[in-house]
Design a protein around this motif. Structure first.
Motif, PDB file in Angstrom:
ATOM      1  N   PRO A 239      -0.199 -27.107  75.832  1.00 37.45           N
ATOM      2  CA  PRO A 239       0.136 -25.969  75.468  1.00 37.45           C
ATOM      3  C   PRO A 239       1.093 -25.103  76.275  1.00 37.45           C
ATOM      4  O   PRO A 239       1.656 -24.098  75.937  1.00 37.45           O
ATOM      5  N   ARG A 240       1.420 -25.498  77.471  1.00 38.20           N
ATOM      6  CA  ARG A 240       2.062 -24.995  78.607  1.00 38.20           C
ATOM      7  C   ARG A 240       2.878 -25.990  79.424  1.00 38.20           C
ATOM      8  O   ARG A 240       2.342 -27.025  79.537  1.00 38.20           O
ATOM      9  N   TYR A 241       3.810 -25.586  80.093  1.00 38.60           N
ATOM     10  CA  TYR A 241       4.429 -26.393  81.021  1.00 38.60           C
ATOM     11  C   TYR A 241       3.744 -26.280  82.499  1.00 38.60           C
ATOM     12  O   TYR A 241       2.928 -25.349  82.316  1.00 38.60           O
ATOM     13  N   GLY A 242       4.000 -26.994  83.300  1.00 35.64           N
ATOM     14  CA  GLY A 242       3.202 -27.007  84.769  1.00 35.64           C
ATOM     15  C   GLY A 242       3.156 -28.380  85.128  1.00 35.64           C
ATOM     16  O   GLY A 242       4.219 -28.885  85.642  1.00 35.64           O
ATOM     17  N   LYS A 243       2.109 -29.080  85.258  1.00 34.37           N
ATOM     18  CA  LYS A 243       2.119 -30.478  85.852  1.00 34.37           C
ATOM     19  C   LYS A 243       0.645 -31.161  85.066  1.00 34.37           C
ATOM     20  O   LYS A 243      -0.020 -30.539  84.793  1.00 34.37           O
ATOM     21  N   ALA A 244       1.037 -32.469  85.318  1.00 35.62           N
ATOM     22  CA  ALA A 244      -0.008 -33.433  84.742  1.00 35.62           C
ATOM     23  C   ALA A 244      -0.320 -34.221  86.155  1.00 35.62           C
ATOM     24  O   ALA A 244       0.347 -34.777  86.861  1.00 35.62           O
ATOM     25  N   CYS A 245      -1.710 -34.263  86.268  1.00 33.93           N
ATOM     26  CA  CYS A 245      -2.276 -35.049  87.413  1.00 33.93           C
ATOM     27  C   CYS A 245      -3.286 -36.032  87.027  1.00 33.93           C
ATOM     28  O   CYS A 245      -3.961 -36.009  86.162  1.00 33.93           O
ATOM     29  N   ALA A 246      -3.229 -37.182  87.711  1.00 33.98           N
ATOM     30  CA  ALA A 246      -4.309 -37.956  87.594  1.00 33.98           C
ATOM     31  C   ALA A 246      -5.173 -38.159  88.972  1.00 33.98           C
ATOM     32  O   ALA A 246      -4.506 -38.013  90.117  1.00 33.98           O
ATOM     33  N   HIS A 247      -6.543 -38.499  88.901  1.00 35.80           N
ATOM     34  CA  HIS A 247      -7.311 -38.400  90.147  1.00 35.80           C
ATOM     35  C   HIS A 247      -8.018 -39.492  90.069  1.00 35.80           C
ATOM     36  O   HIS A 247      -9.084 -39.745  89.111  1.00 35.80           O
ATOM     37  N   LEU A 248      -8.312 -40.301  91.213  1.00 37.33           N
ATOM     38  CA  LEU A 248      -9.289 -41.483  91.343  1.00 37.33           C
ATOM     39  C   LEU A 248     -10.482 -41.003  92.158  1.00 37.33           C
ATOM     40  O   LEU A 248     -10.253 -40.285  93.331  1.00 37.33           O
ATOM     41  N   HIS A 249     -11.656 -40.979  91.517  1.00 29.51           N
ATOM     42  CA  HIS A 249     -13.163 -40.557  92.303  1.00 29.51           C
ATOM     43  C   HIS A 249     -13.696 -41.933  92.433  1.00 29.51           C
ATOM     44  O   HIS A 249     -13.789 -42.963  91.532  1.00 29.51           O
ATOM     45  N   VAL A 250     -14.301 -42.205  93.664  1.00 26.19           N
ATOM     46  CA  VAL A 250     -14.961 -43.419  93.962  1.00 26.19           C
ATOM     47  C   VAL A 250     -16.326 -42.898  94.517  1.00 26.19           C
ATOM     48  O   VAL A 250     -16.318 -42.093  95.537  1.00 26.19           O
ATOM     49  N   ASN A 251     -17.338 -43.216  93.947  1.00 27.16           N
ATOM     50  CA  ASN A 251     -18.859 -42.832  94.103  1.00 27.16           C
ATOM     51  C   ASN A 251     -19.020 -41.407  94.246  1.00 27.16           C
ATOM     52  O   ASN A 251     -19.670 -40.905  95.165  1.00 27.16           O
ATOM     53  N   GLY A 252     -18.194 -40.663  93.402  1.00 22.24           N
ATOM     54  CA  GLY A 252     -18.557 -39.436  93.145  1.00 22.24           C
ATOM     55  C   GLY A 252     -17.572 -38.389  94.035  1.00 22.24           C
ATOM     56  O   GLY A 252     -17.684 -37.033  93.976  1.00 22.24           O
ATOM     57  N   VAL A 253     -16.717 -39.124  94.758  1.00 18.75           N
ATOM     58  CA  VAL A 253     -15.852 -38.320  95.596  1.00 18.75           C
ATOM     59  C   VAL A 253     -14.429 -38.538  95.374  1.00 18.75           C
ATOM     60  O   VAL A 253     -13.966 -39.729  95.107  1.00 18.75           O
ATOM     61  N   ARG A 254     -13.656 -37.311  95.164  1.00 20.06           N
ATOM     62  CA  ARG A 254     -12.093 -37.610  94.866  1.00 20.06           C
ATOM     63  C   ARG A 254     -11.516 -37.987  96.094  1.00 20.06           C
ATOM     64  O   ARG A 254     -11.466 -37.628  97.320  1.00 20.06           O
ATOM     65  N   ARG A 255     -10.652 -39.452  95.864  1.00 24.18           N
ATOM     66  CA  ARG A 255     -10.206 -40.150  96.822  1.00 24.18           C
ATOM     67  C   ARG A 255      -8.725 -39.940  97.177  1.00 24.18           C
ATOM     68  O   ARG A 255      -8.151 -40.144  98.193  1.00 24.18           O
ATOM     69  N   VAL A 256      -7.892 -39.858  95.999  1.00 18.34           N
ATOM     70  CA  VAL A 256      -6.498 -39.846  95.891  1.00 18.34           C
ATOM     71  C   VAL A 256      -6.000 -39.051  94.394  1.00 18.34           C
ATOM     72  O   VAL A 256      -6.749 -39.239  93.566  1.00 18.34           O
ATOM     73  N   SER A 257      -4.949 -38.262  94.668  1.00 14.09           N
ATOM     74  CA  SER A 257      -4.426 -37.755  93.395  1.00 14.09           C
ATOM     75  C   SER A 257      -2.990 -37.969  93.261  1.00 14.09           C
ATOM     76  O   SER A 257      -2.379 -38.111  94.439  1.00 14.09           O
TER      77      SER A 257
END
Length: 154
Positions: free
Chosen positions: A129-147
């Motif tokens: 619906p809007r401009y901005g950003k798209a991100c991907a996030h890797l979670h390992v064992n419930g903790v975000r490790r990298v984006s």
């Protein structure tokens, strides 16, 4: 979080961004960016799992305007990273934020209990619906490790 490449949709010279013109005033665009996965340890079933250096988290996106036609994110490991047990209890989420950095949509991935060296996820095509950003996030064992993120602009 690392912003790597600009994903520019709309009119732009094809040679400037490697764009393929779809018409006189429309252009398709895409971007690929990678972020190193920092070394970390976590516990699974009483055992300690160590992720050494040598892994990259890559996010690829293609589309036109605010329409995303393809999106994928995953981890590639080399050297010591390829010799590890891998990523256990992992998931990959995709988030979308406006130009004020307010997240307005999250596509939460399934949690995979198995251990994988190269976890990967595709996301469904969609129109934002809007401009901005798209991100991907890797979670390992419930903790975000990298984006890894891409700007989506006019």
């Amino acid at each position: 979080m690392t912003m790597r490449r600009v994903l520019r949709f709309g009119t732009a010279p094809a040679a400037a961004c490697g764009l393929t013109l779809a018409g006189a005033t429309q252009a398709a665009a895409g971007a690929i960016g990678s972020t190193p996965v920092q070394s970390f340890e976590y516990s699974v079933g009483g055992a300690t799992v160590k992720i050494p250096t040598g892994c990259m988290f890559t996010h690829a996106i293609r589309g036109e305007g605010k329409r995303i036609t393809y999106q994928n994110a995953g981890v590639d490991c080399a050297f010591l990273g390829a010799l590890s047990t891998g990523f256990c209890n992992w998931r990959i989420d995709f988030t979308y934020a406006d130009t004020e950095n307010r997240t307005y949509r999250t596509s939460r991935g399934a949690t995979h209990n198995e251990c994988e060296i190269h976890p990967m996820r595709n996301n469904a095509p969609q129109t934002l619906p809007r401009y901005g950003k798209a991100c991907a996030h890797l979670h390992v064992n419930g903790v975000r490790r990298v984006s890894q993120c891409h700007s989506i602009t006019r």
